[in-house]
Design a protein around this motif. Sequence first.
Motif, mmCIF file in Angstrom:
data_model
loop_
_atom_site.group_PDB
_atom_site.id
_atom_site.type_symbol
_atom_site.label_atom_id
_atom_site.label_comp_id
_atom_site.label_asym_id
_atom_site.label_seq_id
_atom_site.Cartn_x
_atom_site.Cartn_y
_atom_site.Cartn_z
ATOM 1 N N ALA A 93 1.089 -1.361 -0.333
ATOM 2 C CA ALA A 93 0.191 -0.245 0.138
ATOM 3 C C ALA A 93 1.067 1.194 -0.109
ATOM 4 O O ALA A 93 0.512 2.149 -0.519
ATOM 5 N N SER A 94 2.383 0.885 0.397
ATOM 6 C CA SER A 94 3.307 2.272 0.241
ATOM 7 C C SER A 94 3.377 2.672 -0.935
ATOM 8 O O SER A 94 3.710 3.735 -0.617
ATOM 9 N N VAL A 95 3.889 1.849 -1.231
ATOM 10 C CA VAL A 95 4.047 1.688 -2.850
ATOM 11 C C VAL A 95 3.314 2.315 -3.189
ATOM 12 O O VAL A 95 3.173 2.778 -4.704
ATOM 13 N N SER A 96 1.966 1.379 -2.987
ATOM 14 C CA SER A 96 1.297 2.426 -4.056
ATOM 15 C C SER A 96 0.563 3.714 -3.915
ATOM 16 O O SER A 96 0.839 4.827 -5.582
ATOM 17 N N ILE A 129 3.565 5.302 -6.280
ATOM 18 C CA ILE A 129 3.653 5.587 -7.141
ATOM 19 C C ILE A 129 3.266 6.401 -7.434
ATOM 20 O O ILE A 129 2.704 7.400 -8.832
ATOM 21 N N ASP A 130 0.901 6.627 -6.826
ATOM 22 C CA ASP A 130 0.465 7.519 -7.476
ATOM 23 C C ASP A 130 0.533 9.096 -7.140
ATOM 24 O O ASP A 130 0.735 10.102 -7.624
ATOM 25 N N ALA A 131 1.689 8.816 -6.161
ATOM 26 C CA ALA A 131 2.339 10.571 -6.235
ATOM 27 C C ALA A 131 2.938 10.602 -7.014
ATOM 28 O O ALA A 131 3.137 12.497 -7.439
ATOM 29 N N LEU A 132 4.023 9.809 -7.442
ATOM 30 C CA LEU A 132 4.923 10.097 -9.047
ATOM 31 C C LEU A 132 4.168 10.710 -9.459
ATOM 32 O O LEU A 132 4.236 11.239 -11.024
ATOM 33 N N HIS A 133 2.592 9.593 -9.966
ATOM 34 C CA HIS A 133 1.577 9.498 -11.241
ATOM 35 C C HIS A 133 1.767 11.690 -11.087
ATOM 36 O O HIS A 133 1.110 12.229 -11.869
#
Length: 438
Positions: free
Chosen positions: A172-175, A178-182
Amino acid sequence: MLVQSFDVINKVLTERSGLGESGESYLVGSDFIMRSNSRFFSTPTVLNLYAKTDAVEAAFRGKRAPMIVKDYRGVEVLSSFSVLEFPMHKWAILSEIDYAEVLVPIDAMRKRVLLVAFAVSALLGAVSLVIARTLSKPIQEIRALIEQVSVGDLSSRSIPSSSISEINAIAASVSRLIDALHRTHTFATEIGSGNFEATFTPLSAQDETGKSLLKMQSQLKRLMAFAEKERALRTASLLEGEESERNRISRELHDGLGQILTAIKFQAQSLPPSEKRDELMDLLDDAIDEVRRLSYNLMPRVLMDFGLNAALQKLVSQTAERADITIHFDNALDTERRFDEQLEIGIFRIAQEAMNNALKHAEASAIHMSLAERENKLYFTFSDNGRGFAFNSLAHQNGLRNMHERAKLLGGTCTIETHQNEGTRIEVALPIPDRTSL
């Protein structure tokens, strides 16, 4: 006494309890020179060894967090540091251990885990294999996903799941990462494409990248506004100079060449009647008409003297007569209505350009124009039944650009709708300045 003090310091610092085989503690002065002996040199290093490392600099800057850096030998170490302040001295005290040695327990632990896993797998067989796969597969997938993200590849949105809550928490942290980087990437892309009104909220108070992007957006907006203002001023100056030059040439044609041709005509009238005289008179009449037409196109006196309505009426009648085309002009304004001079010139030039395009390029057989005032705006519309054009047509680029520029400089808009073989429609909306006189 100073030597005895250094001996005491060296004795204390050479104590390596808890520092392993490669660990040491040492002192460095604010001049980045050692104030204690190094265990790695056989000769004294007190006041002899220059030790300006990243860790020393960080200590003097007030940082306290341990760092992985290269020490004064160029060896990668785990460094912990602090600052000692005395009335006349400021020293950095550092405790360091080779990073390779730090990893030894970790490697040993990994080996023990592997041995235990191997023993368990040997004892439990297929059941242990299933459990191992259950544990390792999502971790490996998460690791592969992190590796992918670390090189800037955000294409994957598939987050592994597991029955183990801790692994799911990591996933969930990695997700979220990735959402933040997107989000950051999308915002940067919007700015790069020229959308300076795009919105973005920093991920947190520590989101330096987001803050930098917002600052860049603000600076780019200011630069673009300044550049647009400069461009508008340059365009306005060019158009003003163009109109001034048109006016000058128009006057010279009318008052100079036109008067000369008229005088020649009067002189020719005194010649004895003959076929040559009649031909000369016809040529002079044509020349005088052409001079008047050129003078009118450059700067119609009727526009300056009687206003926009009269100038457009004359443009319609002259064009219809010369091109043998049907032109309808609907004017909803009072015939005596006058506007700001620049507003009237702008509408007239746009009408001229639209008329020229319709006759020269569109091969139209019918034209409709209208002029109306609504909500303190002047609306001019133009439509023809010609063959239309493609917006990338080189033949129309300058004319379209001129119409848009004139409307924009006057604070209005110019909308053009056209399709192949379906005609063209132009609508111009310009605000009426407060200084407009009736």
